[in-house]
Write a protein that holds these residues in place. Structure first.
Motif, mmCIF file in Angstrom:
data_model
loop_
_atom_site.group_PDB
_atom_site.id
_atom_site.type_symbol
_atom_site.label_atom_id
_atom_site.label_comp_id
_atom_site.label_asym_id
_atom_site.label_seq_id
_atom_site.Cartn_x
_atom_site.Cartn_y
_atom_site.Cartn_z
ATOM 1 N N VAL A 165 21.938 45.741 38.733
ATOM 2 C CA VAL A 165 21.656 47.173 38.847
ATOM 3 C C VAL A 165 20.484 47.542 37.957
ATOM 4 N N ASP A 166 19.667 48.459 38.457
ATOM 5 C CA ASP A 166 18.530 49.005 37.708
ATOM 6 C C ASP A 166 19.043 50.169 36.872
ATOM 7 N N LEU A 167 18.969 50.046 35.563
ATOM 8 C CA LEU A 167 19.490 51.093 34.679
ATOM 9 C C LEU A 167 18.558 52.299 34.582
ATOM 10 N N HIS A 168 17.384 52.212 35.199
ATOM 11 C CA HIS A 168 16.488 53.361 35.257
ATOM 12 C C HIS A 168 16.649 54.141 36.566
ATOM 13 N N ALA A 169 17.546 53.684 37.433
ATOM 14 C CA ALA A 169 17.687 54.303 38.753
ATOM 15 C C ALA A 169 18.278 55.706 38.647
ATOM 16 N N ALA A 170 17.977 56.532 39.634
ATOM 17 C CA ALA A 170 18.590 57.852 39.706
ATOM 18 C C ALA A 170 20.090 57.695 39.844
ATOM 19 N N GLY A 171 20.829 58.544 39.136
ATOM 20 C CA GLY A 171 22.280 58.471 39.184
ATOM 21 C C GLY A 171 22.902 57.741 38.019
ATOM 22 N N VAL A 172 22.080 57.119 37.163
ATOM 23 C CA VAL A 172 22.588 56.444 35.960
ATOM 24 C C VAL A 172 22.464 57.405 34.786
#
Length: 360
Positions: A165-172
């Protein structure tokens, strides 16, 4: 340490590599020492190390563990940052090789988040356009400072699987961890919340726990604990030598404790050397791998606590009160080794032993 080594330079922890091979770690160790307390610098160091450090089971497992132990001997927090990044790199490589899944490059900084806690649940569902994660994950160390993570989540059928998972993604979003610990102060662990965040599956249901790399990674953490114990032991021996140089020879009790520390660490080093060789020979890729991991982790964790107790008893309150480096090391290591579940892990090992999974 040999007679020609500069006592002021950080020292590698040898498991089985040659002195020439260990010399390759010197620049890494000096960079780790320069980066103590500087998390961005240590993360950059982990990223760089991840490109050159061997994966477990690739023929260089002992050198991997020497890297982890040696960095942790410099600073426990530095090892605590390095280990999950290297573990994530190994997991991504294993997922591609063992499952034929997508090739996820280990770019940027990575963590591995697999802990659970009452009242918190992370779920993976199919959005129609791919897998998304929703819910909360506890014990996510320095998550806000990382780029990516390997993370476990619950599946609709009740199983669990791993995802990238990308921890910079929207929703994190990152919850304030309210970290009050005096140990590992620069590595707070808190809860991360996910709201329909895209994720890449790594293997199927249960693959993360069934793969032999799960046991190998658990032993990599034990190599870090060993490095912390070696640092405590070295500071104790150096303290005795400094006192002797000033005319105060160690008494029999101090020497007896030093002797116990020596035979304990030497035995653990031999165990890790033998275990690393077995991993590289393909002998610990089946069901017995986790039993061996429990033995290694339990032995090292017990030794860490014993060595810390012996050194504390002999040195008294002085260094804890006035030696910031010693105090930090003792506090960091005491918290780090609590990743071991003590008698609960022994109970798990006992259950496997009861079923006949033992070498004796």
């Amino acid at each position: 340490m040999n007679a020609t080594q500069d006592p002021g330079r950080p020292r590698a922890v040898r498991i089985s590599s040659t002195p020439d091979d260990l010399a390759r770690l010197q620049a890494l160790l000096e960079a780790a020492e320069a980066g103590v307390g500087d998390v961005p610098a240590l993360l950059a160091l982990a990223t760089e190390a991840g490109t050159v450090t061997p994966k477990p089971g690739s023929g260089g497992t002992a050198f991997l563990w020497e890297t982890l132990a040696s960095v942790t001997a410099v600073d426990t927090a530095a090892g605590r940052i390095l280990e999950p990044h290297l573990d994530a790199a190994a997991i991504l490589a294993q997922a591609g090789a063992e499952t034929g899944g997508p090739d996820v490059p280990c770019e940027g900084t990575w963590g591995v988040f697999a802990a659970e806690a009452p009242g918190l649940k992370l779920e993976a569902t199919d959005s129609g356009a791919g897998t998304v994660l929703s819910g909360a994950k506890p014990w996510c160390s320095i998550a806000a400072q990382l780029d990516h993570a390997v993370i476990t989540a619950h599946l609709p059928d009740g199983g669990r699987a791993a995802f990238a998972v990308d921890l910079h993604a929207a929703g994190v979003s990152f919850e304030d961890p309210a970290w009050s610990s005096l140990g590992l102060r620069e590595i707070p662990s808190g809860t991360v919340h996910f709201d329909a965040v895209p994720a890449v599956p790594l293997g199927g249901a249960g693959w993360y726990y069934r793969r032999p790399g799960f046991a190998w990674g658990g032993m990599g953490v034990a190599a870090c604990w060993l490095g912390g114990a070696v640092a405590v032991a070295r500071s104790y021996k150096d303290g005795l030598q400094k006192a002797a140089d000033g005319g105060r020879e160690p008494d029999q009790l101090a020497l007896a404790h030093l002797g116990e520390i020596d035979r304990t660490l030497t035995g653990l080093i031999h165990t890790l050397a033998r275990t690393a060789a077995r991993i590289d020979a393909g002998e610990l890729s089946g069901p017995g791998a986790w039993s061996e991991a429990l033995r290694v982790r339990g032995s090292v964790a017990t030794a860490v606590e014993r060595i810390q107790a012996l050194v504390s008893q002999n040195l008294g309150p002085g260094p804890l009160a006035f030696d910031a480096r010693y105090g930090k090391r003792m506090a960091d290591l005491a918290l780090y080794v609590r990743q071991h579940h003590a008698m609960r892990d022994d109970a798990q090992l006992g259950a496997l032993t009861f079923k006949g999974d033992h070498p004796w």
